[in-house]
Design a protein around this motif. Sequence first.
Motif, short mmCIF file in Angstrom:
data_model
loop_
_atom_site.label_atom_id
_atom_site.label_comp_id
_atom_site.label_asym_id
_atom_site.label_seq_id
_atom_site.Cartn_x
_atom_site.Cartn_y
_atom_site.Cartn_z
N ASN A 254 2.15 4.85 0.95
CA ASN A 254 2.13 5.77 2.09
C ASN A 254 3.08 6.91 1.72
OD1 ASN A 254 2.44 7.20 4.47
ND2 ASN A 254 2.36 5.38 5.78
N ASN B 74 -5.87 -3.93 2.50
CA ASN B 74 -6.32 -2.61 2.08
C ASN B 74 -7.58 -2.69 1.22
OD1 ASN B 74 -5.80 0.23 2.05
ND2 ASN B 74 -5.17 0.06 -0.08
N ARG C 99 0.85 -1.20 0.00
CA ARG C 99 0.00 0.00 0.00
C ARG C 99 0.88 1.24 0.00
NH1 ARG C 99 -4.23 0.46 4.77
NH2 ARG C 99 -2.34 0.72 6.01
N ASP D 118 1.49 0.03 8.30
CA ASP D 118 1.65 -0.24 6.88
C ASP D 118 1.53 -1.73 6.59
OD1 ASP D 118 2.34 2.45 5.64
OD2 ASP D 118 3.69 2.39 7.37
N LEU D 119 1.38 -2.04 5.30
CA LEU D 119 1.10 -3.41 4.88
C LEU D 119 2.28 -3.98 4.09
CD1 LEU D 119 -2.61 -3.03 3.69
CD2 LEU D 119 -1.77 -3.59 5.97
N THR E 50 -6.46 -1.11 9.52
CA THR E 50 -5.05 -1.13 9.09
C THR E 50 -4.43 0.25 9.01
OG1 THR E 50 -5.54 -0.97 6.70
CG2 THR E 50 -5.55 -3.17 7.69
N ILE E 51 -5.16 1.30 9.38
CA ILE E 51 -4.64 2.66 9.20
C ILE E 51 -3.54 3.00 10.21
CG2 ILE E 51 -6.76 3.54 8.15
CD1 ILE E 51 -7.52 4.70 10.87
N SER F 129 1.56 -4.72 9.58
CA SER F 129 0.47 -5.60 9.99
C SER F 129 0.91 -7.06 10.13
CB SER F 129 -0.67 -5.51 8.96
OG SER F 129 -1.64 -6.51 9.21
N ASN G 91 3.39 1.08 -3.17
CA ASN G 91 2.91 -0.25 -3.49
C ASN G 91 3.87 -0.92 -4.48
OD1 ASN G 91 1.34 -2.47 -3.93
ND2 ASN G 91 -0.44 -1.36 -4.68
N ARG H 64 -9.94 -3.04 6.09
CA ARG H 64 -9.17 -1.84 5.74
C ARG H 64 -9.12 -0.83 6.89
NH1 ARG H 64 -7.91 1.50 1.14
NH2 ARG H 64 -7.99 3.69 1.73
N GLN I 220 -1.30 -9.34 7.63
CA GLN I 220 -1.09 -9.26 6.19
C GLN I 220 -0.20 -10.39 5.67
OE1 GLN I 220 -2.33 -6.79 3.57
NE2 GLN I 220 -1.83 -8.84 2.86
#
Length: 399
Positions: free
Chosen positions: A274, A327, A272, A339-340, A335-336, A316, A281, A332, A319
């Motif tokens: 950021n 995400n 994802r 990060d994934l 998960t804020i 996470s 990503n 979702r 994940q």
Amino acid sequence: MSEAQKLLSLSSDQRLALSRILKWYKSDKAKQPFITLGGYAGTGKTTLIAVIRQELLKIDSTLKVGFASYTGKAARVLRSKLEEQSVRYSQDTVGTIHSLIYSPVINDKEEIVGWKTKEKIDRHLIIIDEASMVDGQIWQHLLSYQIPLIVVGDHGQLPPIHGSFNLVEKPELRLEQIHRQAELNPIIGLSVQAREHGLVRAGVYSSGVIKYYLGEAETADAMQELFSQYDYETLVLCGYNNTRIRLNGHIRQLLGFESPLPQSGDRVICLRNNHAKNLFNGMLGTINSIEPKNEDWYDAEIALDNELSLFRGLISVKQFNAPSALNFTRARGKTITGDLFDFGYALTVHKAQGSQARRVLLFEERFKKMSEDEWRRWLYTAITRAEAELFIFAKPEIA
């Protein structure tokens, strides 16, 4: 090669594109802020970029060009190719799009806590390479500087997996003529087969380009040998996420990881964007350290490939080995906080779009609902991730 020789060596579609781009720059850029150029693998996109820069110097010797690519590796490749063509001029910059348009936010401890768009960029022209990975938000930021843009990418590749934004889906200019020298490259040859016919036949194309049928006697031995040689210059690609999870586990076992949980030294991929953390990503990296913070989050430090700064923060727990990115699930909202990331030894072809590696191991897997065009783009995208070696594994009924 002299300037005259470079021009004479251009294909007819390269010459046409050069003429159109120079006309745009001289006469049309005020009313048309960008121009798009698509080119298949082997059609000489980077060569044309170098010639464009050479010709622009004749128009304006003071012109400041910002060359930019989505990933650090792509930017380094572009820089080296410009140097090979002797067109990396002192007033130009070559780097990632992020370094071109974003600046760090520093706290009192002189730590980077975020990124913001720069107020001004000291460039007269921006040339974007490998533009298929640019998302809508970054594109809007680029346009906001009101600097003319030449956008270059491969229009034969898959579109981005999420969202409808695709900069080079229908480029204004196209390069489709494979250069004679590139035609001798078996990987380029297979990419043409994939793009035009959606089919690569099993066989030995060179010592480093082979397609195997799964189930045959020598295939298992070849696969095991290739897995045992896994290094950071290897990409293992497939179609299905469940295949990706199995391959990640198998490769980790071969490399000596005994725990199914992520460890220091594990290869990982970001799932994802950021922007505040310069995280995108598809970025690959290696875990330097990782500790459980609670049942949902690890506290990790990750060295991202071809990036100077380390990632530090929460990633996470759930994940890792999940069938899809959280995400894009109902989880979702949970998960804020961080990060994934997931294991990054094997990737789906969609996820590997911004990556290339010296060696690619490809497991052909076609989704039942794929159209012929989607399948051809999938196979073409997968094959063109390989720089030097390509080993394809497929079931006989697919091949």
